[in-house]
Design a protein around this motif. Structure first.
Motif, PDB file in Angstrom:
ATOM      1  N   ILE A 111      -6.046  36.183 -60.190  1.00 20.74           N
ATOM      2  CA  ILE A 111      -5.126  35.065 -59.963  1.00 20.74           C
ATOM      3  C   ILE A 111      -5.615  33.875 -60.768  1.00 20.74           C
ATOM      4  O   ILE A 111      -6.776  33.497 -60.678  1.00 20.74           O
ATOM      5  CB  ILE A 111      -5.084  34.676 -58.477  1.00 20.74           C
ATOM      6  N   LEU A 112      -4.711  33.301 -61.549  1.00 17.96           N
ATOM      7  CA  LEU A 112      -4.977  32.040 -62.238  1.00 17.96           C
ATOM      8  C   LEU A 112      -4.149  30.978 -61.536  1.00 17.96           C
ATOM      9  O   LEU A 112      -2.970  30.793 -61.822  1.00 17.96           O
ATOM     10  CB  LEU A 112      -4.604  32.127 -63.719  1.00 17.96           C
ATOM     11  N   CYS A 113      -4.768  30.315 -60.588  1.00 21.38           N
ATOM     12  CA  CYS A 113      -4.108  29.288 -59.780  1.00 21.38           C
ATOM     13  C   CYS A 113      -4.535  27.933 -60.324  1.00 21.38           C
ATOM     14  O   CYS A 113      -5.695  27.543 -60.197  1.00 21.38           O
ATOM     15  CB  CYS A 113      -4.520  29.441 -58.319  1.00 21.38           C
ATOM     16  N   GLN A 114      -3.591  27.239 -60.924  1.00 25.90           N
ATOM     17  CA  GLN A 114      -3.892  25.976 -61.585  1.00 25.90           C
ATOM     18  C   GLN A 114      -3.279  24.821 -60.800  1.00 25.90           C
ATOM     19  O   GLN A 114      -2.072  24.777 -60.613  1.00 25.90           O
ATOM     20  CB  GLN A 114      -3.364  26.013 -63.017  1.00 25.90           C
ATOM     21  N   VAL A 115      -4.117  23.909 -60.352  1.00 26.89           N
ATOM     22  CA  VAL A 115      -3.735  22.734 -59.561  1.00 26.89           C
ATOM     23  C   VAL A 115      -2.683  23.072 -58.503  1.00 26.89           C
ATOM     24  O   VAL A 115      -1.665  22.407 -58.370  1.00 26.89           O
ATOM     25  CB  VAL A 115      -3.309  21.524 -60.434  1.00 26.89           C
ATOM     26  N   GLY A 116      -2.945  24.097 -57.750  1.00 29.49           N
ATOM     27  CA  GLY A 116      -1.993  24.571 -56.758  1.00 29.49           C
ATOM     28  C   GLY A 116      -1.871  23.669 -55.540  1.00 29.49           C
ATOM     29  O   GLY A 116      -2.826  23.012 -55.136  1.00 29.49           O
ATOM     30  N   VAL A 117      -0.688  23.660 -54.965  1.00 27.08           N
ATOM     31  CA  VAL A 117      -0.435  22.990 -53.684  1.00 27.08           C
ATOM     32  C   VAL A 117      -0.785  24.043 -52.632  1.00 27.08           C
ATOM     33  O   VAL A 117       0.001  24.945 -52.375  1.00 27.08           O
ATOM     34  CB  VAL A 117       1.041  22.552 -53.571  1.00 27.08           C
ATOM     35  N   LEU A 118      -1.982  23.931 -52.044  1.00 31.63           N
ATOM     36  CA  LEU A 118      -2.498  25.018 -51.214  1.00 31.63           C
ATOM     37  C   LEU A 118      -2.524  24.724 -49.730  1.00 31.63           C
ATOM     38  O   LEU A 118      -2.641  25.644 -48.927  1.00 31.63           O
ATOM     39  CB  LEU A 118      -3.903  25.404 -51.691  1.00 31.63           C
ATOM     40  N   ASP A 119      -2.420  23.468 -49.351  1.00 32.46           N
ATOM     41  CA  ASP A 119      -2.394  23.099 -47.933  1.00 32.46           C
ATOM     42  C   ASP A 119      -1.021  22.531 -47.623  1.00 32.46           C
ATOM     43  O   ASP A 119      -0.759  21.347 -47.808  1.00 32.46           O
ATOM     44  CB  ASP A 119      -3.491  22.077 -47.627  1.00 32.46           C
ATOM     45  N   MET A 120      -0.149  23.381 -47.147  1.00 33.26           N
ATOM     46  CA  MET A 120       1.241  22.982 -46.916  1.00 33.26           C
ATOM     47  C   MET A 120       1.414  22.132 -45.660  1.00 33.26           C
ATOM     48  O   MET A 120       2.490  21.635 -45.403  1.00 33.26           O
ATOM     49  CB  MET A 120       2.146  24.219 -46.855  1.00 33.26           C
ATOM     50  N   LEU A 121       0.341  21.941 -44.908  1.00 29.12           N
ATOM     51  CA  LEU A 121       0.425  21.084 -43.726  1.00 29.12           C
ATOM     52  C   LEU A 121      -0.028  19.657 -44.020  1.00 29.12           C
ATOM     53  O   LEU A 121       0.193  18.757 -43.208  1.00 29.12           O
ATOM     54  CB  LEU A 121      -0.412  21.679 -42.591  1.00 29.12           C
ATOM     55  N   ARG A 122      -0.636  19.441 -45.193  1.00 29.44           N
ATOM     56  CA  ARG A 122      -1.141  18.105 -45.531  1.00 29.44           C
ATOM     57  C   ARG A 122      -0.740  17.628 -46.926  1.00 29.44           C
ATOM     58  O   ARG A 122      -1.159  16.568 -47.350  1.00 29.44           O
ATOM     59  CB  ARG A 122      -2.665  18.088 -45.409  1.00 29.44           C
ATOM     60  N   PHE A 123       0.043  18.395 -47.664  1.00 26.23           N
ATOM     61  CA  PHE A 123       0.386  18.043 -49.042  1.00 26.23           C
ATOM     62  C   PHE A 123       1.018  16.661 -49.157  1.00 26.23           C
ATOM     63  O   PHE A 123       0.816  15.951 -50.130  1.00 26.23           O
ATOM     64  CB  PHE A 123       1.329  19.093 -49.662  1.00 26.23           C
ATOM     65  N   HIS A 124       1.776  16.280 -48.150  1.00 22.10           N
ATOM     66  CA  HIS A 124       2.542  15.032 -48.191  1.00 22.10           C
ATOM     67  C   HIS A 124       1.682  13.789 -47.960  1.00 22.10           C
ATOM     68  O   HIS A 124       2.163  12.672 -48.081  1.00 22.10           O
ATOM     69  CB  HIS A 124       3.671  15.096 -47.167  1.00 22.10           C
TER      70      HIS A 124
END
Length: 168
Positions: A111-124
């Motif tokens: 997996i090449l995950c680049q600057v991913g939005v990984l915490d969908m409970l705190r992204f905002h």
């Protein structure tokens, strides 16, 4: 299939992934006998507003299902095999590849995950994250929280350590 393959995706914010020239992709194709597949999945803008809406908020799982189906196609049609299938995405595409790796670790070799939005409970709560509520939903609202926690990469890291997780 024996070819190393990169499956690239984004699937969000009504953004279309169109063909473009890339020297680094050319190196991959030329020197590694690689294959590049670009998945135009729901959530993007490639096929209009309905296509985009089918990958938003409570329908975001469609995006992951589409991308997983693209990976399965590449393996089933013998373009590659799971061990040689690399998934790549950045930002929303990083969310995509992280969620897919959690849901189907057996399908991908890396997996090449680049600057991913990984915490969908705190992204905002960080930087420009509040602007993404339009596509993801608001985790502070109960309805949105329920579907966000179901796929959020950080909250869904596989607990079964007997399974092999793809390289990152």
């Amino acid at each position: 299939g024996e070819n190393p393959t990169i499956l690239f995706g984004y699937g969000g914010f009504d953004i279309s992934i169109l063909p473009y020239y890339s020297a680094s992709r050319l190196v991959w194709l030329d020197n590694f006998n690689g294959i590049l597949a670009v998945a135009n999945i729901r959530g993007g803008g490639e096929y209009g507003s309905t296509w985009h809406e089918q990958g938003m908020r409570g329908s975001k799982q469609n995006v992951f299902d589409d991308f997983i189906a693209a990976g399965e196609y590449l393996v089933n049609e013998k373009y590659t095999k799971s061990e040689k299938l690399i998934i790549q995405g950045g930002s929303n595409g990083g969310l995509l590849v992280a969620a897919c790796a959690n849901q189907r670790p057996d399908l991908f070799g890396a997996i090449l995950c680049q600057v991913g939005v990984l915490d969908m409970l705190r992204f905002h709560k960080s930087t420009i994250g509040h602007a993404w509520i339009s596509d993801y939903g608001d985790p502070d609202q109960e309805e949105s929280f329920k579907y966000l926690v179901a796929y959020s990469p950080l909250q869904n890291i596989p607990a079964d350590l007997d399974k092999e997780y793809p390289a990152t």
